[in-house]
Design a protein around this motif. Structure first.
Motif, short mmCIF file in Angstrom:
data_model
loop_
_atom_site.label_atom_id
_atom_site.label_comp_id
_atom_site.label_asym_id
_atom_site.label_seq_id
_atom_site.Cartn_x
_atom_site.Cartn_y
_atom_site.Cartn_z
N ILE A 136 48.35 85.19 28.49
CA ILE A 136 49.65 85.08 27.84
C ILE A 136 50.76 85.20 28.87
CG2 ILE A 136 49.71 87.56 27.24
CD1 ILE A 136 51.29 86.69 24.69
N THR A 139 48.88 81.10 26.19
CA THR A 139 49.99 81.27 25.25
C THR A 139 51.29 81.41 26.03
OG1 THR A 139 48.58 82.36 23.62
CG2 THR A 139 50.96 82.68 23.39
N GLN A 170 49.49 76.90 23.88
CA GLN A 170 50.07 77.35 22.60
C GLN A 170 51.47 77.88 22.86
OE1 GLN A 170 47.96 80.53 20.62
NE2 GLN A 170 49.63 80.89 19.17
#
Length: 392
Positions: A93, A114, A138
């Motif tokens: 992330i 992410t 994402q």
């Protein structure tokens, strides 16, 4: 995000006017009713800034550019590619995704990336560009810290590039950046085993290691001999009080690495300083920022000119040195050089010398540039020296 900017005619206009006067363009009437002259100027300005920093984006059609500050704050491609090798595990992330350069290169290494970005427009821009570039990422339009806090997910690596602007002013301590990394470390370690933090090169290594308390590695990254960023790695199960310092000197497709520990540098002793020999070496800024001044002698087999003169020397060339290498042509004491000087054009470098290059250039009436290098420095007997060199 004004999608009309992606129309073919408007993209052609941007490309044809890439070298246009931005101020004049922003004040002119737009030839397109759907896009203002201000928007055109902003696209051209940001794209121009990306040409050398982000060549993949620059050379790809239909890229949408954000305001110039997002380009300025983004990692360069060469640095992002290096950092992609530092992530661990498939699930990563990026809490402060921005223009998405780091996330893009992470996605080339791992499959579950992410990208969090609180600014809606910038999030949309980054998502559009990722699709154009064929990256599987994402995108989450949210405060990355809050998303991490409320999400039930854990990640293999958390990447953070905290903003160094707070309330429109620059800040320099890590705790004053947004997000506050030291203040949220418990959350980060709860959610991941590896934390990677990107900061500006202004931070002091020793004090930041103390502030973060559990640093595993520090990567000092330079690009073409300009220190660009420092990357701090924290591994939950591998914290150290004396972490490895990795100096990474990046030039296009070439990477030179030097590793050491601050304790080694502190303990190593230089018993004697050297007169200038056949070859002179100026360390890459990554080594100097990292505070590696003495171990260079041990690991590259070099002499040092003076305790505070970070220039090194040898009788035989060390082609593996990380930095600039010179062949010495002549050495003067500064006083003798002042009397004899016939040089009218040269590159002037000062190391541990009482005058600046600008002052010397005016005083000696030497124009900047050319093939010759004049290194003004202090020698081992505290004498002021001038070294006439050629760059290797």
């Amino acid at each position: 995000m004004n999608k009309a900017i992606l129309d073919t005619d408007i993209q052609d206009f941007i490309n044809k006017n890439i070298n246009a006067d931005i101020s004049r363009l922003s004040l002119s009437k737009s030839p397109f009713p759907s896009v203002s002259s201000k928007e055109l100027a902003e696209q051209i300005d940001s794209k121009r800034r990306a040409e050398y920093k982000l060549p993949l984006w620059f050379n790809t059609s239909s890229i949408y550019y954000p305001l110039k500050i997002s380009i300025e704050q983004a990692s360069s491609e060469i640095a992002a590619r290096y950092k992609a090798d530092l992530i661990r595990g498939e699930k990563v992330i990026d809490l402060t995704g921005g223009f998405g350069v780091d996330s893009y290169f992470f996605s080339k290494k791992e499959k579950d990336i992410t990208h969090c970005e609180i600014n809606k427009g910038l999030s949309e821009i980054s998502q559009h560009n990722a699709q154009v570039l064929g990256a599987d990422i994402q995108f989450v339009n949210a405060d990355g810290l809050e998303y991490l806090r409320i999400s039930g997910q854990t990640f293999d690596t958390i990447y953070i590039d905290p903003s160094r602007r707070k309330n429109a002013r620059k800040v320099f301590l890590l705790k004053d950046c947004e997000p506050d990394v030291p203040g949220n470390m418990d959350l980060f370690l709860k959610k991941s085993d590896r934390i990677i933090i990107k900061t500006a090169p202004l931070l002091d290594l020793q004090s930041t290691i103390s502030e973060l308390k559990q640093v595993s590695e520090v990567h000092v990254i330079s690009i073409k001999n300009e220190c660009k960023e420092i990357v701090w790695i924290i591994d939950k199960n591998d914290s150290k009080t004396d972490p490895a310092i990795i100096c990474a000197a990046l030039i296009e497709h070439k990477t030179q690495i030097y590793r050491f520990r601050l304790s080694e540098e502190k303990e190593f002793r230089i018993t004697d300083y050297s007169d200038p020999l056949t070859f002179i070496y100026e360390p890459d800024v990554a080594l100097l920022k990292a505070g590696c001044f003495k171990l260079i002698c041990r690991d590259f087999g070099l002499g040092k000119l003076h305790q505070h003169t970070h220039l090194y020397t040898s009788g035989k060339l060390n082609s593996n040195f990380i930095g600039r290498s010179f062949k010495l042509k002549k050495t003067w004491n500064y006083g003798a050089f002042m009397k004899e000087n016939t040089v009218r054009k040269a590159n002037i470098i000062c190391r541990n010398f009482p005058l600046s290059p600008e002052t010397l250039r005016k005083k000696l009436k030497i124009n900047d540039g050319g093939e010759e290098y004049l290194l003004f420095c202090t020698g081992g007997k505290n004498e002021l020296l001038v070294l006439n060199c050629e760059r290797l």
